[in-house]
Write a protein that holds these residues in place. Structure first.
Motif, PDB file in Angstrom:
ATOM      1  N   PHE A 166       1.073 -11.355 -29.836  1.00 44.64           N
ATOM      2  CA  PHE A 166       1.243  -9.921 -30.099  1.00 44.64           C
ATOM      3  C   PHE A 166       0.471  -9.126 -29.049  1.00 44.64           C
ATOM      4  CE2 PHE A 166       1.668 -12.160 -34.089  1.00 44.64           C
ATOM      5  CZ  PHE A 166       2.743 -11.545 -34.712  1.00 44.64           C
ATOM      6  N   LEU A 167       1.098  -8.087 -28.524  1.00 48.55           N
ATOM      7  CA  LEU A 167       0.412  -7.161 -27.634  1.00 48.55           C
ATOM      8  C   LEU A 167       0.045  -5.935 -28.456  1.00 48.55           C
ATOM      9  CD1 LEU A 167      -0.550  -6.380 -24.801  1.00 48.55           C
ATOM     10  CD2 LEU A 167       1.731  -5.419 -24.382  1.00 48.55           C
ATOM     11  N   LEU A 168      -1.249  -5.679 -28.545  1.00 46.87           N
ATOM     12  CA  LEU A 168      -1.761  -4.593 -29.375  1.00 46.87           C
ATOM     13  C   LEU A 168      -2.066  -3.366 -28.524  1.00 46.87           C
ATOM     14  CD1 LEU A 168      -2.996  -3.578 -32.118  1.00 46.87           C
ATOM     15  CD2 LEU A 168      -5.163  -4.599 -31.335  1.00 46.87           C
ATOM     16  N   ASP A 169      -1.547  -2.225 -28.932  1.00 43.51           N
ATOM     17  CA  ASP A 169      -1.866  -0.922 -28.343  1.00 43.51           C
ATOM     18  C   ASP A 169      -1.809  -0.921 -26.813  1.00 43.51           C
ATOM     19  OD1 ASP A 169      -2.131   0.198 -30.825  1.00 43.51           O
ATOM     20  OD2 ASP A 169      -4.320   0.277 -30.820  1.00 43.51           O
ATOM     21  N   PRO A 170      -0.648  -1.179 -26.236  1.00 43.95           N
ATOM     22  CA  PRO A 170      -0.557  -1.242 -24.778  1.00 43.95           C
ATOM     23  C   PRO A 170      -0.748   0.119 -24.104  1.00 43.95           C
ATOM     24  CG  PRO A 170       1.621  -1.431 -25.777  1.00 43.95           C
ATOM     25  CD  PRO A 170       0.632  -1.493 -26.894  1.00 43.95           C
ATOM     26  N   PHE A 171      -1.797   0.194 -23.310  1.00 44.52           N
ATOM     27  CA  PHE A 171      -2.064   1.343 -22.443  1.00 44.52           C
ATOM     28  C   PHE A 171      -2.178   0.753 -21.046  1.00 44.52           C
ATOM     29  CE2 PHE A 171      -5.464   4.436 -20.797  1.00 44.52           C
ATOM     30  CZ  PHE A 171      -4.536   5.395 -20.442  1.00 44.52           C
TER      31      PHE A 171
END
Length: 296
Positions: free
Chosen positions: A56-61
Motif C-alpha cells: 500500500f502507498l500511503l498519502d503520496p506527496f
C-alpha cells in the motif's frame, strides 16, 4: 519361544499401526505463522506499507523540492514545500504498489492530481464521498470509500476517526473548514501484526478507543507538531504524544513520522530523538529517515 516371538511381532505391528494416524495428524495440523510487515518511510507522511503480501502507498506527496508555496496562515509559511527532495525516484516509489490510501486531501498528503505518475485505475481508498468525488474528478477510476470493514485482497482496512486540530480550533468556522477531516487506518490480517496509522489527528477519544479495541502491535504517529500562525495548539501530534503512546501500549512499537519536510512542522527528528533519549524510551520508538525500511 515361538509364541513369544509371535506376540512381540503382533504388538509391534499394532503399535506401529496406531502411530500412523497420529503422525499424519501432526503433519496436517495447522501451524501459526507470522507474516512480515515492512514499512518504508518515503517523505513526510508518505510511506510504503507491505502488509500480508500486499503493498500500500500511503498519502503520496511526490512533488519535487520547492514545487509549492508554503501553506498560508501557518508557521514558516515563507518556506516552499516540500522542503526536501524524495529519497528515490517517483518510479521507485510506485514500484510494486497494489493500492493507494489517501487519509485526506491536503496537498502534503495527496498531490496525485498534479501529475500522471500514479496509474488512474489503481485501487485507491479515501475517507468519504467528498474526497472520492475530488479524486474521481482528477481522472481516477477505482476510488473506494474506506469503512469499518473494508477488505482488499485479504487485508482488512478499518477507518479510524480523528480530528485535525483542537476542539477550540474547530469551534471557529473558517479555521475548521481549512483543517477539514482526516482519518486513521487500522491494518489487520490473519497471522500478521496489527498496524495502526493514526493520521493527521491530535490525541483524542478516537485514538484511545482504537488502541483499546484493536491493541495494535505497531503504531504510526504523525508527530511533527504542525502549527497555525497565531493559533494556540498543534493540529497534529507531537513529542508528548509519542511518549503517551509508548506508555499507553507497553507492547507496541511506535513509529514517529511527518517531520522535516513541510513548512509548518515545528518538531524535527533531531529534537524528537533527544526527547526519546531523555525519557529512556528508545527500545520501542523508531524515527525513520527518509527511505529507511522497518521490518516487524
Amino acid at each position: 519361544m515361538k509364541q513369544s516371538k509371535g506376540l512381540t511381532l503382533f504388538l509391534s505391528l499394532a503399535i506401529g499401526a496406531a502411530s500412523v494416524p497420529a503422525r499424519a495428524a501432526d503433519n496436517t495440523a495447522p501451524t501459526a505463522t507470522t507474516q512480515l510487515v515492512q514499512i518504508q518511510q518515503i517523505r513526510n507522511a508518505t510511506a510504503k506499507i507491505n502488509y500480508a503480501g500486499k503493498t500500500f502507498l500511503l498519502d503520496p506527496f511526490l512533488a519535487k523540492k520547492g514545487a509549492h508555496p508554503g501553506f498560508p496562515g501557518t508557521f514558516n509559511s515563507q518556506l516552499r514545500n516540500p522542503l526536501i527532495e524524495l529519497p528515490m525516484s517517483v518510479k521507485d516509489v510506485l514500484k510494486g504498489v497494489d493500492a493507494v490510501i489517501v487519509s485526506h486531501t491536503h496537498l502534503d498528503h495527496w498531490d496525485g492530481g498534479d501529475h500522471q505518475s500514479i496509474p488512474k485505475a489503481i485501487p485507491l481508498f479515501v475517507q468519504d464521498e467528498t474526497d472520492a468525488k475530488l479524486i474521481r474528478g482528477q481522472g481516477f477510476t477505482n476510488v473506494r470509500i474506506l469503512g469499518e470493514n473494508s477488505v482488499f485482497e485479504g487485508v482488512q482496512l478499518t477507518r479510524i476517526g480523528g480530528q485535525h486540530g483542537t476542539d477550540e480550533m474547530y469551534s471557529k468556522k473558517p479555521l475548521a473548514d481549512m483543517l477539514g477531516k482526516a482519518m486513521g487506518i487500522m491494518f489487520q490480517a490473519p497471522g500478521t501484526k496489527t498496524v495502526y496509522v493514526a493520521g493527521d489527528t491530535v490525541w483524542r477519544s478516537d485514538v484511545d478507543q482504537a488502541l483499546a479495541k484493536f491493541k495494535p502491535d505497531v503504531i504510526v504517529l504523525n508527530a511533527g507538531d504542525a502549527r497555525m500562525a497565531g493559533v494556540v495548539g498543534s493540529i497534529i501530534m507531537g513529542k508528548d504524544d509519542v511518549l503517551h503512546a509508548y506508555q499507553a501500549m507497553p507492547n507496541a512499537t511506535i513509529i514517529a513520522t511527518h517531520m522535516d519536510a513541510i513548512n509548518h512542522m515545528t518538531l524535527s527528528r533531531k529534537d524528537l530523538k533527544e526527547h526519546v533519549k531523555q525519557h529512556g524510551i528508545q527500545d520501542r520508538v523508531r524515527i525513520p529517515a527518509d527511505g529507511e525500511i522497518l521490518k516487524f
